[in-house]
Each structure stands twice: as C-alpha cells, then as structure tokens.
Design an enzyme around this catalytic site. Structure first.
Site, short mmCIF file in Angstrom:
data_model
loop_
_atom_site.label_atom_id
_atom_site.label_comp_id
_atom_site.label_asym_id
_atom_site.label_seq_id
_atom_site.Cartn_x
_atom_site.Cartn_y
_atom_site.Cartn_z
N GLN A 7 -3.08 3.23 -3.32
CA GLN A 7 -2.11 2.62 -4.24
C GLN A 7 -1.77 1.23 -3.71
O GLN A 7 -1.40 1.09 -2.53
CB GLN A 7 -0.85 3.49 -4.32
N ARG A 18 1.57 14.53 -12.51
CA ARG A 18 0.71 13.45 -12.00
C ARG A 18 -0.15 13.89 -10.82
O ARG A 18 -0.03 14.98 -10.31
CB ARG A 18 1.57 12.26 -11.59
N ASP A 19 -0.98 12.93 -10.39
CA ASP A 19 -1.77 13.00 -9.16
C ASP A 19 -2.86 14.07 -9.22
O ASP A 19 -2.87 15.04 -8.44
CB ASP A 19 -0.85 13.24 -7.94
N GLU A 46 4.47 16.30 -5.50
CA GLU A 46 3.53 15.22 -5.78
C GLU A 46 2.25 15.45 -4.97
O GLU A 46 2.23 16.15 -3.96
CB GLU A 46 4.12 13.87 -5.38
N MET A 105 0.86 -1.18 0.00
CA MET A 105 0.00 0.00 0.00
C MET A 105 0.89 1.23 0.00
O MET A 105 1.86 1.29 0.75
CB MET A 105 -0.87 0.00 1.25
N ASN A 106 0.55 2.22 -0.86
CA ASN A 106 1.13 3.55 -0.63
C ASN A 106 0.03 4.59 -0.60
O ASN A 106 -0.88 4.44 0.25
CB ASN A 106 2.35 3.85 -1.50
N ASP A 107 0.05 5.60 -1.40
CA ASP A 107 -0.79 6.77 -1.18
C ASP A 107 -2.28 6.46 -0.98
O ASP A 107 -2.85 5.68 -1.75
CB ASP A 107 -0.73 7.71 -2.39
N SER A 135 -1.66 7.78 -8.51
CA SER A 135 -2.57 8.47 -7.60
C SER A 135 -3.51 9.44 -8.29
O SER A 135 -3.26 9.92 -9.40
CB SER A 135 -1.76 9.20 -6.54
N1 DQQ Z 1 3.01 7.67 -5.58
C1 DQQ Z 1 2.24 7.45 -6.77
C2 DQQ Z 1 2.39 8.67 -7.57
C3 DQQ Z 1 2.69 9.69 -6.56
C4 DQQ Z 1 3.57 8.98 -5.61
C5 DQQ Z 1 2.67 6.18 -7.43
C6 DQQ Z 1 3.62 9.53 -4.23
O1 DQQ Z 1 1.24 8.93 -8.32
O2 DQQ Z 1 3.25 10.80 -7.16
O3 DQQ Z 1 2.37 5.07 -6.61
O4 DQQ Z 1 3.91 8.54 -3.27
#
Ligand code: DQQ
Length: 500
Positions: free
Chosen positions: A70, A178-179, A234, A52-54, A115
């Site tokens: 994520q 992104r994001d 980000e 897991m991330n964002d 993200s």
């Molecule tokens: N993680 C995502 C990106 C973001 C970054 C990719 C920040 O979209 O910029 O997993 O942790």
C-alpha cells in the site's frame, strides 16, 4: 499520544483522492534524497518515497520474490493508495519497480486500491484487491512476465455489496469488507474477505468461484474475537502449516492486535484450537504471507510509525516492512525465524566476543550500530539489559531487558527520543525460554528495532532518537553479574549491491 490515536489519524480517517503530481523522478533519486535521514531503515523494505502500509500480493513468481505494498507516492501520509512494487531474486537485494496499480478516476477504485493478494491461476497471475469507495473487490492481470504492468478487469468490481442477510459492519452502503485472500480447492477458487458482523465481532467471509470472475457467497470461514474486542478483522491470511491450519487477522479497533489461530479446517469452516499474538509490538500490523518455491511460508508485516502524523508527513516517508520471517509450528505454537538469507546482509563485525559484567556495570560494545544485527547468547538463568540507539549519557536509548525472575522480555522505547513527537512504548511480554540458553536476535535499522527471542517471541518497535550520537550498542548488568556472548554486524542496504 498512544497507538490508538495513531490508528485514528493515519489509518481510519481514509483521505480522499488527491490529484497526482510528477511521478517521473527515478526511484534511485527518491531513495537518495531520503538517505541522510537517520530514521530511515536500510535493510527493512520501505517505499522509495512517501507512504507505505500493508504488504500485498506477496508471491514468488518464476523464481523472483515480489512484494507489493500500500503506497502513497505523494507523501508520508495515507491517501490515494496505490500498489507499490519491489522485487528480489534472493530476499537481500531488492529493486524498485513501477507502481503496479493506481486509482482510476471515475472507476470503482477512484479513492484507492486497497489491500489484497496475488494467485497463480494455472500460470497466469491474478491480482485481487479492494477498490474504494464503497469497498468492493476488483481484479487485475499482468501484461508481462515480470508482473510490472497490470490491466484491470473490465467488469470490476467483481464483488460489490454485502451478502444478503448478513449484518456486515458499516451496512450495505458503506460496508467494511475487504482485503481478498484466495486459494484453490480442486476446481473451485475460494476468497476470504476481512469484515465484521454486527453483534458477533470480526469475521472472515468466504466466497467461491469456478472461474475467478463470478463469485458466490458461502458463509463465514470464522467469526468472533481474538484476544480482545473486535469490530472488524482486516487482512486475513489462511493456509495449512504442518498438521494445522493457520488463520491470521489484524483486528480493529485495538492496537497490538494481530493474532493467529491454529486449528482445524473442515466443511469450509475453521475451528480454532489456540489463539496468540504474532508480535508484541504496537507498531506491527497487517502481515501477509507467501508460500515460496522451497515450500517455506514467509511473512512480512507493516511496521507503522510511532511518531506524530505531522512528523512523518514532514519526513516525506512513512512505514516499513518487517524482515521476512519463516513461519513454522513447534510445541503447538507459531515460530518466526528471520529468513536465513538475511545473513548475506552482514558486513563488518562491530563486536564479537564474551561480555562479562559485575552487578551495576555497563559496557559499550559498539559505538556505531544504527543499522546492525546483534545476536546475544545467554544462559536462561539470569538477567541482562541491552541498550541500542543509545547515546553516551543514556538520555536516548531503546532498552531490551531479559528478566528470568519475572519470565519476561521488555522492549522499551519510552526513553528512545527526546522529541515530543515520538510516541514511546514499553512492551513487557511473557518469555519462558525452552532451553538452558536463550538467543536474542536484534535488528536495529534507523527507526526500526525488531527483537526475536528464541524465535518464539517477537517484539517490533519504532524509535526516533534526536542526537547524532544515539547509535551505540551497550550492555548493562542491572541485576546480578552478566556473562553472555555477543556478535554484531553492520548491515548493508537492501537496494545497494553487495560489496563483497
Ligand atoms: N489497510 C488497507 C486496507 C486494510 C488496511 C488500506 C489494513 O485494505 O484493511 O490501506 O492496514
């Protein structure tokens, strides 16, 4: 190994697409298979298995809180990123839902669905995310009222390339852009993208659209640096709060680099007035917020691992989210208060009373406090040290030290683990209490320690004790005598039903 190294191994070297294996194992079975891992959080959101991330797409939709994130369901490493999904009616009992969006082989997101955010477009949810590679912006719409199954827009990506004449970091072929974060102004939709401009630093690039399909670049909402070097910003969040506008970005390349600015918004440009760090911890990154039906601005952040890549890959899972924090502004700065609903996670009392210690004394307040909330109320004048995830000889222990003389709060994991795979940090943050008494709320949850000092300072940390008995809550008088009150509760699992 420091946090910068963690970033480069887990975060920057994006792994390419890997074929999927069997995803039919029920979430409860996945969670049960990891439940015996002492480092696994229980009341901080984690993926059922894998990476897991964002936090992404946070929204309260028809009363239900939805947290997407994520996610690599294949293992505890960043690759092949999907959007995982969990939902809750009350912020304290959560349900896993099927993966919301996955990379489409041959599609613009074949290498990952990065993200983004979800908006309510006149009663229809719209999910915007970054498809890779190259980074471009895509959209999906749900096929049901519970936001479970999503259809990708046939014209994806809706935004590709970089704005003409803007020297975006990475260049036209491999831009860092992104994001997506969206909001509405009258008849127009606005989208902020995290990026960087050569020679300027981080940037939030602003686009507008009349229909959420056709997008036109306007200009940077804001660019530069926030409290240190920046090549890219980000995960932008931009919203009004009280009388201010708040811009939150996660700034690369530094660790410990999530900042907010309070300021003014006019002519679609943001002018900051103040800059500060959101969380003193090096594990905190990529927070996202939502506005709930009660009008609260809630925030979750990603708590990165602070152990080696091999260690979390071997564990089969990695990453957790913070507790939901209610944001407000007081005294010209951001306050973060754990959502009041979280009191509903408290189970048995582990300690309740006054702690009185002579200089040099130590008292064990609770021997089993691996998943606990601890509230300490202490006079502003004085100092004390709390140990959590502590073992009897103190060879493993997370220390939280309040020192009035230096006006600091220390959160140290440098002796939290005897394993050389754990990366300890000692965070010393300025802490000047506003009143005569201070309140320290500490959430200890497996390998997560989240410390709130008067809601004005938050420090998150990760700790990986090796010994089964490294579970105690202790208090030390390392300076003068100590007299404080303390309450501690065992906390229940977010994915279990309440027992009372
Ligand atoms: N993680 C995502 C990106 C973001 C970054 C990719 C920040 O979209 O910029 O997993 O942790």
């Amino acid at each position: 190994m420091g946090a910068t190294t963690l970033l480069s191994s887990d975060h920057l070297n994006w792994k390419r697409y890997q074929p999927m294996s069997d995803l039919t194992v029920p979430h409860q079975v996945q969670r049960a298979s990891l439940a015996a891992d002492p480092h696994r959080p229980r009341f901080h959101l984690c993926a059922p298995t894998g990476w897991m991330n964002d936090p992404d797409g946070l929204i309260q939709w028809r009363g239900t809180y939805h947290v997407f994130y994520q996610h690599n369901p294949m293992g505890g490493y960043h690759a092949n990123v999907h959007w995982g999904h969990a939902a809750s009616a009350d912020l304290i009992t959560w349900h896993d839902l099927p993966i919301a969006i996955s990379p489409t082989p041959g599609g613009p997101d074949a290498d990952g669905c990065w993200s983004g955010s979800i908006i309510d477009a006149d009663g229809t949810a719209k999910l915007f995310y970054t498809s890779v590679y190259p980074q471009s912006q895509s959209c999906a719409t749900p096929l049901d009222a519970d936001l479970i199954t999503w259809a990708k827009h046939p014209a994806n990506p809706l935004i590709s390339g970089i704005p003409e004449g803007v020297p975006v970091v990475g260049g036209a072929a491999t831009p860092d852009i992104r994001d997506p974060w969206l909001w509405r102004e009258g008849d127009v939709w606005l989208m902020a993208l995290g990026s960087g401009i050569e020679g300027q630093g981080g940037a939030v690039l602003l686009y507008e659209s009349p229909d959420l399909v056709t997008w036109r670049y306007l200009h940077p909402l804001h660019s530069g640096t926030m409290g240190g070097e920046a090549t890219i910003w980000e995960c932008p969040n931009f919203f009004p709060l009280g009388d201010e506008h708040v811009l939150i970005v996660s700034q690369l390349p530094a660790a410990n680099s999530v900042h907010y600015q309070l300021g003014a918004y006019a002519d679609r440009r943001f002018t900051p007035r103040t800059t500060a760090t959101i969380d003193g911890g090096t594990c905190f990154y990529a927070p996202q917020t939502l506005l709930d039906d009660a009008g609260r601005r809630l925030m979750w952040g990603w708590l990165k691992e602070e152990r080696t890549h091999d260690a979390h890959r071997a564990a089969g899972w990695a990453g957790a989210l913070t507790m939901p924090r209610v944001l407000s502004i007081a005294g010209g700065r951001l306050r973060q208060t754990p959502a009041p609903e979280l009191a509903g996670l408290r189970q048995s009392l582990l300690f309740d009373g006054r702690v009185t210690l002579a200089p040099g004394e130590k008292q064990v307040l609770a021997s089993h406090a691996r998943h606990a909330e601890i509230v300490i109320t202490a006079p502003r004048i004085g100092s004390f040290t709390v140990g959590v995830l502590s073992n009897p000889d103190g060879s493993e222990e997370v220390l939280i030290d309040y020192d009035e003389d230096y006006a600091t709060l220390l959160v140290s994991t440098t002796h939290a683990s005897l394993s050389d795979t754990a990366q300890g940090q000692a965070i010393t943050a300025p802490f000047v209490p506003e009143g005569e008494m201070i309140t320290l709320r500490v959430f200890v949850d497996g390998s997560v320690v989240e410390v709130f000092a008067d809601d004005t300072l938050v420090v998150s940390a990760r700790a990986y004790p090796t010994k089964a008995e490294s579970t105690a809550l202790v208090m030390y008088a390392t300076g003068p005598a100590v007299s404080v009150t303390c309450q501690a509760w065992a906390m229940r699992d977010l994915f279990s039903r309440p027992t009372s």
